[in-house]
Design a protein around this motif. Sequence first.
Motif, PDB file in Angstrom:
ATOM      1  N   THR A  42       0.909  -1.010   0.080  1.00 53.71           N
ATOM      2  CA  THR A  42      -0.082   0.033   0.198  1.00 53.71           C
ATOM      3  C   THR A  42       1.136   1.230  -0.060  1.00 53.71           C
ATOM      4  OG1 THR A  42      -1.785  -1.071   1.192  1.00 53.71           O
ATOM      5  CG2 THR A  42      -1.799   1.266   1.245  1.00 53.71           C
ATOM      6  N   LEU A  43       1.879   1.252   0.821  1.00 51.64           N
ATOM      7  CA  LEU A  43       2.815   2.405   0.880  1.00 51.64           C
ATOM      8  C   LEU A  43       3.557   2.630  -0.520  1.00 51.64           C
ATOM      9  CD1 LEU A  43       4.009   4.768   2.396  1.00 51.64           C
ATOM     10  CD2 LEU A  43       5.576   2.993   3.650  1.00 51.64           C
ATOM     11  N   GLY A  44       4.118   1.528  -0.872  1.00 50.29           N
ATOM     12  CA  GLY A  44       4.895   1.362  -2.228  1.00 50.29           C
ATOM     13  C   GLY A  44       4.122   2.122  -3.256  1.00 50.29           C
ATOM     14  N   LEU A  45       2.698   1.681  -3.332  1.00 48.35           N
ATOM     15  CA  LEU A  45       1.794   2.099  -4.567  1.00 48.35           C
ATOM     16  C   LEU A  45       1.532   3.659  -4.359  1.00 48.35           C
ATOM     17  CD1 LEU A  45      -0.359  -0.702  -5.118  1.00 48.35           C
ATOM     18  CD2 LEU A  45       1.316  -0.302  -6.731  1.00 48.35           C
ATOM     19  N   ARG A  46       1.615   4.004  -3.292  1.00 48.06           N
ATOM     20  CA  ARG A  46       1.094   5.441  -3.087  1.00 48.06           C
ATOM     21  C   ARG A  46       2.442   6.177  -3.489  1.00 48.06           C
ATOM     22  NH1 ARG A  46      -2.556   7.227   2.275  1.00 48.06           N
ATOM     23  NH2 ARG A  46      -3.982   5.421   1.986  1.00 48.06           N
ATOM     24  N   ILE A  47       3.538   5.706  -2.978  1.00 46.57           N
ATOM     25  CA  ILE A  47       4.781   6.598  -3.268  1.00 46.57           C
ATOM     26  C   ILE A  47       4.969   6.584  -5.153  1.00 46.57           C
ATOM     27  CG2 ILE A  47       7.287   6.652  -3.455  1.00 46.57           C
ATOM     28  CD1 ILE A  47       6.913   5.481  -0.333  1.00 46.57           C
ATOM     29  N   LEU A  48       4.898   5.426  -5.509  1.00 43.10           N
ATOM     30  CA  LEU A  48       4.818   5.350  -7.063  1.00 43.10           C
ATOM     31  C   LEU A  48       3.925   6.266  -7.742  1.00 43.10           C
ATOM     32  CD1 LEU A  48       5.201   1.431  -7.193  1.00 43.10           C
ATOM     33  CD2 LEU A  48       7.072   3.214  -7.346  1.00 43.10           C
ATOM     34  N   HIS A  49       2.646   6.285  -7.190  1.00 44.30           N
ATOM     35  CA  HIS A  49       1.586   6.864  -7.993  1.00 44.30           C
ATOM     36  C   HIS A  49       1.885   8.632  -8.020  1.00 44.30           C
ATOM     37  CE1 HIS A  49      -1.224   3.385  -7.612  1.00 44.30           C
ATOM     38  NE2 HIS A  49      -0.209   3.002  -8.666  1.00 44.30           N
ATOM     39  N   LEU A  50       2.119   8.965  -6.552  1.00 44.42           N
ATOM     40  CA  LEU A  50       2.343  10.253  -6.232  1.00 44.42           C
ATOM     41  C   LEU A  50       3.581  10.864  -7.119  1.00 44.42           C
ATOM     42  CD1 LEU A  50       1.746  12.984  -4.800  1.00 44.42           C
ATOM     43  CD2 LEU A  50       3.252  11.918  -3.135  1.00 44.42           C
ATOM     44  N   THR A  51       4.612  10.197  -7.108  1.00 44.30           N
ATOM     45  CA  THR A  51       5.882  10.403  -7.936  1.00 44.30           C
ATOM     46  C   THR A  51       5.814  10.760  -8.999  1.00 44.30           C
ATOM     47  OG1 THR A  51       7.326   9.523  -5.892  1.00 44.30           O
ATOM     48  CG2 THR A  51       8.563  10.226  -8.034  1.00 44.30           C
ATOM     49  N   LEU A  52       5.217   9.565  -9.752  1.00 43.47           N
ATOM     50  CA  LEU A  52       5.129   9.803 -11.482  1.00 43.47           C
ATOM     51  C   LEU A  52       4.071  10.846 -11.687  1.00 43.47           C
ATOM     52  CD1 LEU A  52       5.983   8.592 -13.906  1.00 43.47           C
ATOM     53  CD2 LEU A  52       4.354   6.615 -13.929  1.00 43.47           C
ATOM     54  N   ALA A  53       2.727  10.797 -11.121  1.00 39.26           N
ATOM     55  CA  ALA A  53       1.990  11.847 -11.275  1.00 39.26           C
ATOM     56  C   ALA A  53       2.359  13.354 -11.281  1.00 39.26           C
ATOM     57  CB  ALA A  53       0.635  11.333 -10.307  1.00 39.26           C
ATOM     58  N   SER A  54       3.227  13.557 -10.119  1.00 42.37           N
ATOM     59  CA  SER A  54       3.746  14.831  -9.825  1.00 42.37           C
ATOM     60  C   SER A  54       4.737  15.329 -11.079  1.00 42.37           C
ATOM     61  CB  SER A  54       4.344  14.981  -8.538  1.00 42.37           C
ATOM     62  OG  SER A  54       3.471  14.785  -7.692  1.00 42.37           O
ATOM     63  N   LEU A  55       5.429  14.176 -11.511  1.00 37.10           N
ATOM     64  CA  LEU A  55       6.400  14.679 -12.418  1.00 37.10           C
ATOM     65  C   LEU A  55       5.718  14.943 -13.771  1.00 37.10           C
ATOM     66  CD1 LEU A  55       9.709  14.784 -13.007  1.00 37.10           C
ATOM     67  CD2 LEU A  55       9.583  12.574 -13.683  1.00 37.10           C
TER      68      LEU A  55
END
Length: 405
Positions: free
Chosen positions: A348-361
């Motif tokens: 859960t934590l890993g997917l949140r980090i992946l989604h937030l980082t790529l979406a922000s970029l």
Amino acid sequence: MASKIMGYNYSMVAIAPYGEYWREIRKIVLLELLSNRRIEMLRKVRESHVRKAIKRTFDHWSHNKDPISGAVVVETKQWFSRLIINLSIAMLFGEEEVADESQLLKSIRSLLELFAEMPVSDCIPWLRWMDLGGYEKAMRKTAEEMDSAADRWLKEHKTKRNLKSKEEEDFMDAMLSLFDASSNQTHPLGPDNDVIIKSTCLTLLVAATDTSSITLTWALSLLLNNYDELRRIQDEVDTKIGKHSCIEESDTNQLIYLQRNIAFTSTRSTLFTHEAIEDCTINGYHIQKGTRLIPNLAKIHRDPKVWVEPNEFRPERFLTTHKDIDIRGNHFEMIPFGSGRRMCPGITLGLRILHLTLASLIQSFDMKRPSIEPIDMTQSPGLSSPKATPLHVLLTPRLASDLYG
């Protein structure tokens, strides 16, 4: 040998044998770092670090942009690694910026490469004294580097232990509260409390830094080789979130196309060695207790009996023919986080980090390849199949300048 030397004599929870010790440490990790309550408490930390990374990149663009194209070249493979390690250290140790991040990243990469090696002495123990290939020497050097960093954090936390409120506690603080550091308590494997705390924290740091940064690197590489899909995600971000405010972590629940791309990218991996804890029969084959195996997830995820054109970049399949498949261990056609008792607890934590980082970029910058040639997709050896070459990207800001502040 790697588990003994670099894994604190099998104390790291990812490689510890199944039993009382493993169950106890996993429970601590789930309650103190990976519970829904704790993940939500640390949301601002994750958002803050992503925005800092975006701001640094905008500042870099301001001072180094090409006067003709208006773009700047950024090596995003290192960008992702730097962001994820600082974000992970903030959540685990409460330290905003690590001074020696380059050396720490180098040590983490060395540890994972050495875990993927097969020293001769693992098969023929009496040859260990020869250290063929120099693996033991390299393992001891890497173990010393990692332990030195963990030891520094542990000493600092012990010194400041009584100066923090409960709300300010990080994961290492929580572990210190659970264990009396002055006691001589031991566990079935024999480690003292300091070893348990250091090995557990390093396990989480290594796992988060390596898997997240590598997945993000491959995701962006695939998108840069498929501009139509990149534009589709960018349009989705503009439609669902807009260009007048920065993406927050909760916003990523709306980004279906982006989530499907992350799902596709998660297919590049293997798992740590597993061991049968009892005799069993699988597909007619007798598996003896103690048999070791390495699940090759990359092959499972590319099984032509399950996936049509499995090597083709087609994330839309997760919206059509395979829309009901999740990646949380319930569908064996796709298990990037493993499955069962020993599946990755940080999904859960890993997917949140992946989604937030790529979406922000993607929201913050227009991105292109530096040349008309496709991105090199060559893999390096290792448990998580890292990209062999750097990932240079041409970036141009696409938001109002005040949103990068």
